[in-house]
Write an enzyme that holds these catalytic residues in place. Structure first.
Site, PDB file in Angstrom:
ATOM      1  N   PRO A   2       0.834  -1.205   0.000  1.00  0.00           N
ATOM      2  CA  PRO A   2       0.000   0.000   0.000  1.00  0.00           C
ATOM      3  C   PRO A   2       0.870   1.258   0.000  1.00  0.00           C
ATOM      4  CG  PRO A   2      -0.838  -1.614   1.551  1.00  0.00           C
ATOM      5  CD  PRO A   2       0.483  -2.120   1.094  1.00  0.00           C
ATOM      6  N   GLU A   3       0.527   2.204  -0.865  1.00  0.00           N
ATOM      7  CA  GLU A   3       1.304   3.429  -0.986  1.00  0.00           C
ATOM      8  C   GLU A   3       0.609   4.559  -0.248  1.00  0.00           C
ATOM      9  OE1 GLU A   3       2.751   4.010  -4.985  1.00  0.00           O
ATOM     10  OE2 GLU A   3       2.925   1.851  -5.316  1.00  0.00           O
ATOM     11  N   LYS A  53       3.871   6.133   4.226  1.00  0.00           N
ATOM     12  CA  LYS A  53       3.272   4.803   4.239  1.00  0.00           C
ATOM     13  C   LYS A  53       2.955   4.331   5.658  1.00  0.00           C
ATOM     14  CE  LYS A  53       5.793   3.527   0.058  1.00  0.00           C
ATOM     15  NZ  LYS A  53       6.724   2.552  -0.555  1.00  0.00           N
ATOM     16  N   ARG A 234      13.655  -3.198  -6.091  1.00  0.00           N
ATOM     17  CA  ARG A 234      12.245  -2.896  -6.333  1.00  0.00           C
ATOM     18  C   ARG A 234      12.008  -2.864  -7.836  1.00  0.00           C
ATOM     19  NH1 ARG A 234      10.417   0.252  -1.988  1.00  0.00           N
ATOM     20  NH2 ARG A 234       8.370   0.285  -2.989  1.00  0.00           N
TER      21      ARG A 234
END
Length: 258
Positions: A2-3, A53, A234
């Site tokens: 989740p951002e 976050k 990432r």
């Protein structure tokens, strides 16, 4: 993961519990082991806010609960007394509503990691030009990695990174000192505006690059590429034609996944 926009939406969903004296429990053993429920049980929830976050729940007596959802965590809010299927890490019950936090993995009564964060991109006080200057403080870093560094700017994750750089026509593999000011500001500004739109509940925009590896670029038709970015590995997504340049074999140091 989740951002920032997802955390701001979670903070908004939790607002009906603000001002309520909370009954707390941790049905899941790993949640129970944190000791959080025992500390916040019986306290008034005074404020809920998202910072990057992280979600901060502030209780009376100066008690602050920090939640970081990592990859699989979720907050849900519904009418009190509904049947729970499974064992959430934390349940917070007010007069009419209750919130459940599922799959941890971070529930802590401390905020030290938040103090190391850069400005929250979604905060009203955050200025795009100022964020761009902070990115400039890492001139030798890959721009994709610098924008994911939560110590530089908080809230951007893989999805918004891929989409913002695609819209700004900037390769995630270019070094920060190779990106013109107007392109860097355009990428940061697009991310801020799109994430704020998401927080308001607008229908998500069509994804142009994120998780579209091998599919044609919506702008030029070239297949989207993907690979691990930087020390944290990432996954970055980009169009090699629309977003040329960069050093795809290069790794910079000091990624900020906090």
């Amino acid at each position: 993961m989740p951002e920032g926009d997802a955390l701001h939406r979670a903070a908004a969903r939790l607002q009906p519990l603000v001002g309520q004296r909370i009954e707390a429990e941790s049905p899941h053993p790993r949640g129970e082991a944190t000791g959080v429920a025992r500390i916040v049980d019986g306290r008034v929830l005074e404020r809920v806010e998202a910072v990057g976050k992280h979600l901060l729940l502030r209780f009376e007596g100066g008690v602050v609960l920090r939640s970081h959802l990592r990859m699989n965590g979720r907050w849900r809010v519904g009418p009190r007394g509904r049947e729970l299927r499974g064992r959430p890490w934390l349940v917070l019950r007010g007069g009419e509503w209750e919130a459940t936090e599922w799959n941890g993995p971070v529930l802590a009564l401390e905020v030290r990691p938040v103090r190391r964060l850069g400005p929250d991109l979604l905060a009203e006080s955050t200025d795009v030009q100022a964020v761009a200057r902070r990115v400039r403080s890492r001139p030798s870093a890959l721009v994709g990695e610098a924008l994911l560094d939560q110590r530089v700017v908080a809230g951007i994750g893989n999805m918004w990174l891929a989409e913002a750089l695609w819209h700004a026509r900037v390769s995630p593999w270019r070094r920060v000192d190779e990106v013109p000011d107007d392109e860097l500001v355009a990428a940061v500004g697009w991310a801020r505006d799109a994430m704020r739109t998401s927080v308001r509940g607008a229908r998500p925009r069509r994804r142009m690059a994120y998780r579209r590896a091998g599919r044609p670029c919506p702008r030029c038709g070239t297949p989207i590429e993907s690979r691990g970015l930087g020390e944290a590995n990432r996954t970055a997504y980009w169009c090699p034609r629309c977003q040329p340049g960069g050093h795809q074999g290069e790794r910079s140091s000091g990624g900020g996944g906090i």
